[in-house]
Design a protein around this motif. Structure first.
Motif, PDB file in Angstrom:
ATOM      1  N   ASP A  94       0.826  -1.204   0.000  1.00 24.06           N
ATOM      2  CA  ASP A  94       0.000   0.000   0.000  1.00 24.06           C
ATOM      3  C   ASP A  94       0.868   1.265   0.000  1.00 24.06           C
ATOM      4  O   ASP A  94       1.537   1.566   0.986  1.00 24.06           O
ATOM      5  CB  ASP A  94      -0.898  -0.017   1.241  1.00 24.06           C
ATOM      6  N   PRO A  95       0.817   2.014  -1.147  1.00 29.81           N
ATOM      7  CA  PRO A  95       0.181   1.698  -2.420  1.00 29.81           C
ATOM      8  C   PRO A  95       1.156   0.937  -3.313  1.00 29.81           C
ATOM      9  O   PRO A  95       2.369   1.145  -3.251  1.00 29.81           O
ATOM     10  CB  PRO A  95      -0.137   3.074  -3.005  1.00 29.81           C
ATOM     11  N   ILE A  96       0.642   0.103  -4.152  1.00 33.03           N
ATOM     12  CA  ILE A  96       1.495  -0.757  -4.964  1.00 33.03           C
ATOM     13  C   ILE A  96       2.270   0.034  -6.008  1.00 33.03           C
ATOM     14  O   ILE A  96       3.370  -0.350  -6.404  1.00 33.03           O
ATOM     15  CB  ILE A  96       0.655  -1.878  -5.615  1.00 33.03           C
ATOM     16  N   GLY A  97       1.696   1.170  -6.432  1.00 30.89           N
ATOM     17  CA  GLY A  97       2.380   1.974  -7.442  1.00 30.89           C
ATOM     18  C   GLY A  97       3.688   2.563  -6.976  1.00 30.89           C
ATOM     19  O   GLY A  97       4.529   2.954  -7.804  1.00 30.89           O
ATOM     20  N   ASN A  98       3.901   2.638  -5.658  1.00 34.25           N
ATOM     21  CA  ASN A  98       5.163   3.169  -5.129  1.00 34.25           C
ATOM     22  C   ASN A  98       6.299   2.160  -5.182  1.00 34.25           C
ATOM     23  O   ASN A  98       7.424   2.478  -4.805  1.00 34.25           O
ATOM     24  CB  ASN A  98       4.969   3.602  -3.672  1.00 34.25           C
ATOM     25  N   HIS A  99       6.008   0.934  -5.641  1.00 35.18           N
ATOM     26  CA  HIS A  99       7.009  -0.133  -5.557  1.00 35.18           C
ATOM     27  C   HIS A  99       7.250  -0.803  -6.908  1.00 35.18           C
ATOM     28  O   HIS A  99       7.445  -2.015  -6.986  1.00 35.18           O
ATOM     29  CB  HIS A  99       6.560  -1.166  -4.519  1.00 35.18           C
ATOM     30  N   LEU A 100       7.248   0.008  -7.967  1.00 33.36           N
ATOM     31  CA  LEU A 100       7.478  -0.532  -9.316  1.00 33.36           C
ATOM     32  C   LEU A 100       8.830  -0.120  -9.884  1.00 33.36           C
ATOM     33  O   LEU A 100       9.045  -0.183 -11.089  1.00 33.36           O
ATOM     34  CB  LEU A 100       6.357  -0.077 -10.264  1.00 33.36           C
ATOM     35  N   LYS A 101       9.714   0.327  -9.015  1.00 32.40           N
ATOM     36  CA  LYS A 101      11.089   0.666  -9.430  1.00 32.40           C
ATOM     37  C   LYS A 101      11.107   1.744 -10.520  1.00 32.40           C
ATOM     38  O   LYS A 101      11.892   1.689 -11.463  1.00 32.40           O
ATOM     39  CB  LYS A 101      11.819  -0.591  -9.924  1.00 32.40           C
ATOM     40  N   GLY A 102      10.181   2.711 -10.382  1.00 32.67           N
ATOM     41  CA  GLY A 102      10.146   3.812 -11.328  1.00 32.67           C
ATOM     42  C   GLY A 102       9.529   3.476 -12.671  1.00 32.67           C
ATOM     43  O   GLY A 102       9.589   4.289 -13.596  1.00 32.67           O
ATOM     44  N   ALA A 103       8.906   2.312 -12.806  1.00 33.50           N
ATOM     45  CA  ALA A 103       8.304   1.930 -14.085  1.00 33.50           C
ATOM     46  C   ALA A 103       7.128   2.849 -14.410  1.00 33.50           C
ATOM     47  O   ALA A 103       6.451   3.354 -13.520  1.00 33.50           O
ATOM     48  CB  ALA A 103       7.823   0.483 -14.027  1.00 33.50           C
ATOM     49  N   ASP A 104       6.900   3.066 -15.698  1.00 33.44           N
ATOM     50  CA  ASP A 104       5.788   3.886 -16.157  1.00 33.44           C
ATOM     51  C   ASP A 104       4.495   3.114 -15.934  1.00 33.44           C
ATOM     52  O   ASP A 104       4.229   2.108 -16.592  1.00 33.44           O
ATOM     53  CB  ASP A 104       5.960   4.217 -17.646  1.00 33.44           C
ATOM     54  N   THR A 105       3.672   3.588 -15.006  1.00 34.03           N
ATOM     55  CA  THR A 105       2.455   2.853 -14.656  1.00 34.03           C
ATOM     56  C   THR A 105       1.381   2.954 -15.729  1.00 34.03           C
ATOM     57  O   THR A 105       0.328   2.328 -15.609  1.00 34.03           O
ATOM     58  CB  THR A 105       1.877   3.369 -13.321  1.00 34.03           C
ATOM     59  N   ASP A 106       1.622   3.747 -16.778  1.00 33.47           N
ATOM     60  CA  ASP A 106       0.693   3.820 -17.902  1.00 33.47           C
ATOM     61  C   ASP A 106       1.059   2.851 -19.016  1.00 33.47           C
ATOM     62  O   ASP A 106       0.284   2.668 -19.951  1.00 33.47           O
ATOM     63  CB  ASP A 106       0.656   5.239 -18.485  1.00 33.47           C
ATOM     64  N   LYS A 107       2.234   2.254 -18.927  1.00 33.34           N
ATOM     65  CA  LYS A 107       2.707   1.361 -19.992  1.00 33.34           C
ATOM     66  C   LYS A 107       2.323  -0.078 -19.686  1.00 33.34           C
ATOM     67  O   LYS A 107       2.647  -0.617 -18.627  1.00 33.34           O
ATOM     68  CB  LYS A 107       4.239   1.465 -20.130  1.00 33.34           C
ATOM     69  N   GLU A 108       1.621  -0.696 -20.625  1.00 38.65           N
ATOM     70  CA  GLU A 108       1.126  -2.061 -20.439  1.00 38.65           C
ATOM     71  C   GLU A 108       2.243  -3.031 -20.086  1.00 38.65           C
ATOM     72  O   GLU A 108       2.146  -3.796 -19.121  1.00 38.65           O
ATOM     73  CB  GLU A 108       0.418  -2.514 -21.723  1.00 38.65           C
ATOM     74  N   GLY A 109       3.311  -3.013 -20.881  1.00 37.23           N
ATOM     75  CA  GLY A 109       4.401  -3.960 -20.663  1.00 37.23           C
ATOM     76  C   GLY A 109       5.075  -3.775 -19.320  1.00 37.23           C
ATOM     77  O   GLY A 109       5.391  -4.755 -18.628  1.00 37.23           O
ATOM     78  N   ALA A 110       5.287  -2.524 -18.916  1.00 41.47           N
ATOM     79  CA  ALA A 110       5.977  -2.244 -17.652  1.00 41.47           C
ATOM     80  C   ALA A 110       5.160  -2.728 -16.460  1.00 41.47           C
ATOM     81  O   ALA A 110       5.697  -3.327 -15.518  1.00 41.47           O
ATOM     82  CB  ALA A 110       6.246  -0.745 -17.536  1.00 41.47           C
ATOM     83  N   VAL A 111       3.860  -2.481 -16.500  1.00 39.92           N
ATOM     84  CA  VAL A 111       3.006  -2.899 -15.384  1.00 39.92           C
ATOM     85  C   VAL A 111       2.897  -4.417 -15.328  1.00 39.92           C
ATOM     86  O   VAL A 111       2.994  -5.025 -14.250  1.00 39.92           O
ATOM     87  CB  VAL A 111       1.610  -2.253 -15.501  1.00 39.92           C
ATOM     88  N   ARG A 112       2.690  -5.043 -16.478  1.00 39.64           N
ATOM     89  CA  ARG A 112       2.603  -6.507 -16.500  1.00 39.64           C
ATOM     90  C   ARG A 112       3.887  -7.138 -15.985  1.00 39.64           C
ATOM     91  O   ARG A 112       3.862  -8.107 -15.225  1.00 39.64           O
ATOM     92  CB  ARG A 112       2.305  -7.005 -17.920  1.00 39.64           C
ATOM     93  N   ASN A 113       5.014  -6.613 -16.390  1.00 36.19           N
ATOM     94  CA  ASN A 113       6.288  -7.160 -15.941  1.00 36.19           C
ATOM     95  C   ASN A 113       6.442  -7.033 -14.431  1.00 36.19           C
ATOM     96  O   ASN A 113       6.992  -7.928 -13.772  1.00 36.19           O
ATOM     97  CB  ASN A 113       7.436  -6.434 -16.631  1.00 36.19           C
ATOM     98  N   ALA A 114       5.906  -5.927 -13.870  1.00 34.17           N
ATOM     99  CA  ALA A 114       6.077  -5.676 -12.444  1.00 34.17           C
ATOM    100  C   ALA A 114       5.175  -6.544 -11.584  1.00 34.17           C
ATOM    101  O   ALA A 114       5.602  -7.051 -10.543  1.00 34.17           O
ATOM    102  CB  ALA A 114       5.819  -4.199 -12.145  1.00 34.17           C
ATOM    103  N   ILE A 115       3.917  -6.753 -11.988  1.00 33.25           N
ATOM    104  CA  ILE A 115       2.952  -7.382 -11.070  1.00 33.25           C
ATOM    105  C   ILE A 115       2.518  -8.784 -11.492  1.00 33.25           C
ATOM    106  O   ILE A 115       1.767  -9.431 -10.756  1.00 33.25           O
ATOM    107  CB  ILE A 115       1.701  -6.500 -10.897  1.00 33.25           C
TER     108      ILE A 115
END
Length: 398
Positions: free
Chosen positions: A123-144
């Protein structure tokens, strides 16, 4: 040279059913996304869930791993858990830097070291994506993408918290910040929305999920509890099943509180200007015109009664109760109308229009109404609180 692909014969894999922890909201061995705008009680609701698993509400008590970067452990997290009756000895707060997907193995190792971990909250999960672009499909899929597999390996619930955009006209799923992967990968997406009548009531609904039906909703109310600190602490009091739709609530969230109830009051006054009407008629008209709930119509009618603008009476035992406009000030002093608690106690002689069968309230205390010549009966529930505090309550952070 890359290693060859591997496979497994499906027949060797033993089928197992979905393990519902709190159907249809929480399931074992699955990643869930909790989504909602700020200030709708997500953290307080999660404190209740955390407390429930630590004290064994859903089965054997389990431990919790918590990754939180926005709430204070001493001011927010621990007091909320205490207010919800949780066991802080079974909650482990990760203090190291954590990023997805790099630290999935470290998270697994820590959970196995602690043992008996049944819930992981990010909480929140978006703070833990290593700076990945949360609007990019590939980046989010790779992260979660690995969170479902991790939940399956640990046989636990994993919950990620995500905020919604301010533009919510298209509903909860469309307003989840960032890539569509945020709602495609979780086993369930739980959306939160504020109530359109009560400032401290909120609704949670399954808006996406590939293992359960959508639309199941529950309501909870933010209340305050004394836990021995100088200030009371918020906790989420369950109100049971909700008949309201989160998407609709989100689209009207920017309207003033009580806007729908004000519209219902106008409908009631308009209908009663035509003559006496039973409650069932008032409800059917309001539901048809503005999709108001039966409870909202009941509240609006009783608020008008408390304002001495309408009255309600019958012609004797066994006759229907009819609502009408007030005709004189003398009528105010002689007409107290029916008390719903009396109607419930005398259910054998009550008419259908006397009982609010569509209301979500569940006890006599919750539906006590105003007596014309007396102060409102006291109650700990939100029905009376709303009428007594029609001008609004102070904002409470949660």
């Amino acid at each position: 040279m890359r290693e060859p692909l591997s496979s497994v014969v499906l027949q060797t894999i033993k089928p197992r059913p979905i393990e519902w922890i709190d159907k249809p909201f929480l399931q074992g061995s699955a990643f869930h996304l909790v989504a909602g705008p700020k200030g709708v009680g997500k953290g307080t609701w999660l404190a209740r869930v955390t407390a429930s698993v630590t004290r064994g509400t859903y089965g054997p008590a389990v431990d919790v791993l918590l990754i939180s970067t926005e709430d204070s452990a001493s001011i927010d997290i621990h007091p909320r858990l205490k207010a919800a009756g949780g066991d802080a000895a079974h909650v482990h707060l990760i203090t190291s830097a954590f990023a997805l997907p790099d630290d999935l193995d470290r998270l697994r190792d820590l959970a196995l070291e602690i043992g008996n971990v049944g819930l992981v909250v990010i909480d929140p999960i978006g703070n833990h994506l290593k700076g990945a672009d949360t609007d990019k499909e590939g980046a989010v899929r790779n992260a979660i993408h690995g969170l479902n597999a991790l939940a399956d390996d640990l046989h636990c619930i994993i919950v990620g918290v995500r905020h919604l955009t301010k533009a919510r006209a298209n509903g909860a799923l469309a307003s989840v910040l960032g890539s569509v992967a945020w709602v495609d990968l979780p086993r369930a997406v739980l959306a939160f929305a504020p109530d359109d009548e009560d400032d401290l009531t909120f609704h949670i609904q399954v808006v996406a999920g590939n293992r359960s039906g959508r639309c199941a909703a529950q309501a909870f109310r933010i209340e305050l509890k004394d836990v021995g600190l100088t200030e009371p602490v918020t906790y989420a009091a369950e109100l049971g099943e909700s008949s309201k739709n989160v998407d609709q609530l989100l689209t009207t969230a920017n309207l003033p509180r009580g806007a729908k109830r004000s519209s219902v009051k106008e409908i009631i006054l308009r209908e009663l200007a035509k003559g006496e009407r039973p409650m069932d008629h008032l409800k059917s008209v309001a539901i048809a015109e503005i999709d108001a709930s039966g409870e909202t119509v009941w509240r609006a009618a009783n608020e008008l009664k408390a304002e001495r603008r309408v009255a309600v009476s019958n012609s004797g035992t066994g006759t229907p109760w009819l609502w009408r406009l007030k005709e004189s000030l003398d009528e105010v002093r002689i007409d107290e109308g029916p008390n719903l608690s009396d109607e419930v106690r005398n259910a054998e002689t009550a008419q259908p229009s006397q009982l609010d069968l569509t209301s979500s309230v569940t006890s006599i205390d919750e539906v006590r109404i105003y007596d014309e010549d007396k102060k409102p009966l006291t109650s700990s529930t939100h029905v009376n609180d709303e009428v007594r505090n029609a001008g609004g309550e102070d904002d409470i952070p949660f």
